[in-house]
Motif scaffolding. Structure first.
Motif, PDB file in Angstrom:
ATOM      1  N   LEU A  68      47.547  33.188  36.410  1.00 61.77           N
ATOM      2  CA  LEU A  68      48.000  33.636  37.728  1.00 61.77           C
ATOM      3  C   LEU A  68      48.902  34.858  37.621  1.00 61.77           C
ATOM      4  O   LEU A  68      48.849  35.756  38.466  1.00 61.77           O
ATOM      5  N   GLU A  69      49.721  34.913  36.581  1.00 61.87           N
ATOM      6  CA  GLU A  69      50.586  36.080  36.366  1.00 61.87           C
ATOM      7  C   GLU A  69      49.773  37.311  35.995  1.00 61.87           C
ATOM      8  O   GLU A  69      50.102  38.424  36.409  1.00 61.87           O
ATOM      9  N   GLU A 113      43.981  29.476  42.498  1.00 62.97           N
ATOM     10  CA  GLU A 113      44.849  28.411  43.019  1.00 62.97           C
ATOM     11  C   GLU A 113      44.038  27.327  43.727  1.00 62.97           C
ATOM     12  O   GLU A 113      44.306  26.129  43.562  1.00 62.97           O
ATOM     13  N   LEU A 150      46.365  37.992  36.515  1.00 64.25           N
ATOM     14  CA  LEU A 150      45.333  38.495  37.424  1.00 64.25           C
ATOM     15  C   LEU A 150      45.851  39.684  38.228  1.00 64.25           C
ATOM     16  O   LEU A 150      46.943  39.648  38.778  1.00 64.25           O
ATOM     17  N   GLN A 205      45.577  39.789  44.200  1.00 66.73           N
ATOM     18  CA  GLN A 205      46.030  38.594  44.898  1.00 66.73           C
ATOM     19  C   GLN A 205      44.859  37.718  45.318  1.00 66.73           C
ATOM     20  O   GLN A 205      44.955  36.494  45.261  1.00 66.73           O
ATOM     21  N   ASP A 212      42.096  37.178  43.785  1.00 64.87           N
ATOM     22  CA  ASP A 212      41.682  36.378  42.626  1.00 64.87           C
ATOM     23  C   ASP A 212      42.669  35.241  42.376  1.00 64.87           C
ATOM     24  O   ASP A 212      42.273  34.130  42.012  1.00 64.87           O
ATOM     25  N   ARG A 213      43.951  35.501  42.569  1.00 63.25           N
ATOM     26  CA  ARG A 213      44.959  34.439  42.414  1.00 63.25           C
ATOM     27  C   ARG A 213      44.696  33.313  43.414  1.00 63.25           C
ATOM     28  O   ARG A 213      44.795  32.133  43.080  1.00 63.25           O
ATOM     29  N   GLU A 214      44.371  33.670  44.648  1.00 64.85           N
ATOM     30  CA  GLU A 214      44.102  32.668  45.676  1.00 64.85           C
ATOM     31  C   GLU A 214      42.876  31.824  45.318  1.00 64.85           C
ATOM     32  O   GLU A 214      42.875  30.606  45.532  1.00 64.85           O
TER      33      GLU A 214
END
Length: 191
Positions: free
Chosen positions: A157-158, A170, A160, A163, A165-167
């Motif tokens: 997550l750090e 998650e 990527l 944002q 892609d982070r979502e």
């Protein structure tokens, strides 16, 4: 002539493209790890995905793209998801509401990406996958522009770049954790 009450945009085949990708988990390790790609040309960290070929199922496209970009063989991981899609056992008049589907191999998320100020559209269908155990020992070549690397979920997550892609990551983690909480030891899930 009647107009739909729903906001609607349509794209002819020359104006849209479908992509498919997957969150690739390594379940051969006691610590949950996920594979992300270092795109060397742009120094970006991304999730594996790519265009779906004609006559190819979305599931097959996701697995092919992950293997092509990472060099790792994988399989779709059945997870519990909340979805509006009816199951194959539901009747034709099943109400349109959110329901829990267990052991789903369907996309868990879709991304709509506008291109050329909205003149074109890219749809990205996201799946959840797990590394094949034999692939953990022998990785194929993968695409030259990408360097795959497994990280803890927190580190991924750090790393990527985007944002969005982070979502996606998650949400995948949420579905995997929910599945594990309700799995019995017989299910054999180790993520």
């Amino acid at each position: 002539m009647a107009q739909s009450a729903f906001a609607t945009r349509q794209f002819a085949s020359e104006s849209f493209v479908e992509s498919c990708g997957a969150i690739l988990f390594d379940n051969t390790s006691p610590e949950r790890k996920v594979c992300i790609l270092h795109y060397l040309k742009k120094d970006e960290w991304l999730l594996p995905k790519g265009r779906r070929n004609q006559h190819e199922s979305r599931k097959d496209a996701a697995l092919r793209e992950v293997t092509e970009e990472t060099g790792y063989q994988c399989h779709l991981l059945p997870v519990n998801v909340r979805t509006r899609a009816p199951s194959e056992h539901d009747s034709y008049d099943t109400p349109d509401h959110v329901r829990l589907q267990r052991n789903s191999l369907e996309p868990f998320m879709v991304t709509f990406r506008e291109l050329d100020n909205g003149a074109r559209m890219k749809l990205i269908w996201w799946f959840i996958a797990a590394l094949d155990s034999e692939s953990a020992r022998s990785r194929g070549a993968g695409e030259a522009d990408f360097r795959p690397q497994f990280f803890s979920v927190e580190k991924a997550l750090e790393r990527l770049t985007y944002q969005t892609d982070r979502e996606v990551l998650e949400k995948a983690v949420e579905w995997v954790e929910d599945t594990l909480q309700t799995a019995s030891p017989v299910d054999g899930l180790y993520l």
